[in-house]
Design a protein around this motif. Sequence first.
Motif, short mmCIF file in Angstrom:
data_model
loop_
_atom_site.label_atom_id
_atom_site.label_comp_id
_atom_site.label_asym_id
_atom_site.label_seq_id
_atom_site.Cartn_x
_atom_site.Cartn_y
_atom_site.Cartn_z
N GLU A 112 0.82 -1.21 0.00
CA GLU A 112 0.00 0.00 0.00
C GLU A 112 0.86 1.26 0.00
N ARG A 113 2.02 1.18 0.62
CA ARG A 113 2.92 2.33 0.73
C ARG A 113 3.99 2.33 -0.36
N ASN A 114 3.88 1.39 -1.31
CA ASN A 114 4.83 1.27 -2.42
C ASN A 114 6.28 1.11 -1.95
N ILE A 115 6.46 0.36 -0.87
CA ILE A 115 7.80 0.11 -0.34
C ILE A 115 8.55 -0.82 -1.28
N GLU A 116 9.81 -0.49 -1.53
CA GLU A 116 10.68 -1.29 -2.39
C GLU A 116 11.83 -1.90 -1.61
N ARG A 117 12.20 -1.25 -0.49
CA ARG A 117 13.35 -1.69 0.30
C ARG A 117 12.95 -1.72 1.78
N ILE A 118 13.46 -2.74 2.48
CA ILE A 118 13.18 -2.86 3.91
C ILE A 118 14.50 -3.02 4.66
N LEU A 119 14.67 -2.22 5.70
CA LEU A 119 15.79 -2.40 6.63
C LEU A 119 15.25 -3.18 7.81
N VAL A 120 15.87 -4.31 8.12
CA VAL A 120 15.41 -5.19 9.19
C VAL A 120 16.39 -5.11 10.35
N CYS A 121 15.84 -4.92 11.56
CA CYS A 121 16.65 -4.90 12.77
C CYS A 121 15.81 -5.46 13.92
N GLY A 122 16.45 -5.76 15.04
CA GLY A 122 15.74 -6.27 16.22
C GLY A 122 16.33 -7.57 16.71
N GLU A 142 14.11 -5.24 -1.87
CA GLU A 142 15.53 -5.11 -1.55
C GLU A 142 15.60 -5.11 -0.03
N THR A 143 16.46 -5.92 0.53
CA THR A 143 16.44 -6.12 1.99
C THR A 143 17.83 -5.93 2.58
N TRP A 144 17.90 -5.06 3.57
CA TRP A 144 19.15 -4.81 4.28
C TRP A 144 18.98 -5.31 5.71
N LEU A 145 19.81 -6.22 6.14
CA LEU A 145 19.83 -6.69 7.52
C LEU A 145 20.90 -5.88 8.24
N ILE A 146 20.51 -5.15 9.26
CA ILE A 146 21.40 -4.19 9.92
C ILE A 146 22.13 -4.88 11.08
N SER A 147 23.39 -5.17 10.86
CA SER A 147 24.16 -6.04 11.76
C SER A 147 24.25 -5.55 13.20
N ALA A 168 23.29 -15.73 1.06
CA ALA A 168 22.18 -16.22 0.24
C ALA A 168 21.27 -15.14 -0.31
N CYS A 169 21.19 -14.01 0.34
CA CYS A 169 20.12 -13.08 -0.01
C CYS A 169 20.61 -11.71 -0.43
N ASP A 170 20.78 -10.84 0.49
CA ASP A 170 20.98 -9.44 0.14
C ASP A 170 22.05 -8.81 1.00
N ASN A 171 21.84 -7.58 1.37
CA ASN A 171 22.87 -6.77 2.02
C ASN A 171 22.85 -6.89 3.54
N VAL A 172 24.04 -7.03 4.11
CA VAL A 172 24.24 -6.92 5.56
C VAL A 172 25.15 -5.72 5.76
N MET A 173 24.71 -4.78 6.59
CA MET A 173 25.53 -3.58 6.83
C MET A 173 25.24 -3.03 8.21
N THR A 174 26.10 -2.12 8.64
CA THR A 174 25.93 -1.47 9.94
C THR A 174 24.93 -0.32 9.81
#
Length: 187
Positions: A112-122, A142-147, A168-174
């Motif tokens: 609904e919000r036209n999101i293309e990229r997600i930053l995941v943390c927690g 596009e998925t960034w896992l925030i280390s 296997a997937c996408d980006n891991v970054m700080t």
Amino acid sequence: MAKTALLIVDMQNVFASMATTATPHINELHSSFEKTSRPIFFTQHGHTKEDLTPPYKNQLVRRWGPDGSIRKGSKDAELVPEMKKLVKDFPIIAKNTYDAFINTNLASLLEERNIERILVCGVLTDCCCDTTARSAFNRGFETWLISDACGSANKKQHEAGLSGFGFACDNVMTTSEALSKLQKEKA
């Protein structure tokens, strides 16, 4: 410029000790997203009385048992006080699996919000964060896992989750790398 959302996964009392080093970075991400009016979502893991009553239909309850599962409405299920302050009007996605997309409306909210990229943390890096990030990736985000904004039971599990996702997937970054990339997009 990709429309980007922040997904803060399961920052609940039961996991508080695993999130101590991640919390300042989550706060920094949240602050940046809020200042730039980017969407923010929270997840909250918990099991209903039905989930916790035999025969157990929920795979996680079968795995961890009813006593090892997070009971909806319990003190353990509540978001940690610092995250409660940040929620404001941002959506909280109630979930009962590792994957925040299964049995929830997360995908439709993002679409609904036209999101293309997600930053995941927690928390936990190697369970709910990794599984949700992989699910986002598999759905075409596009998925960034925030280390440094993730935490787990121990360093070995944390690093295993980051390593597996990065391979296997996408980006891991700080946090600083992610915020720097987002800032450059605006320039």
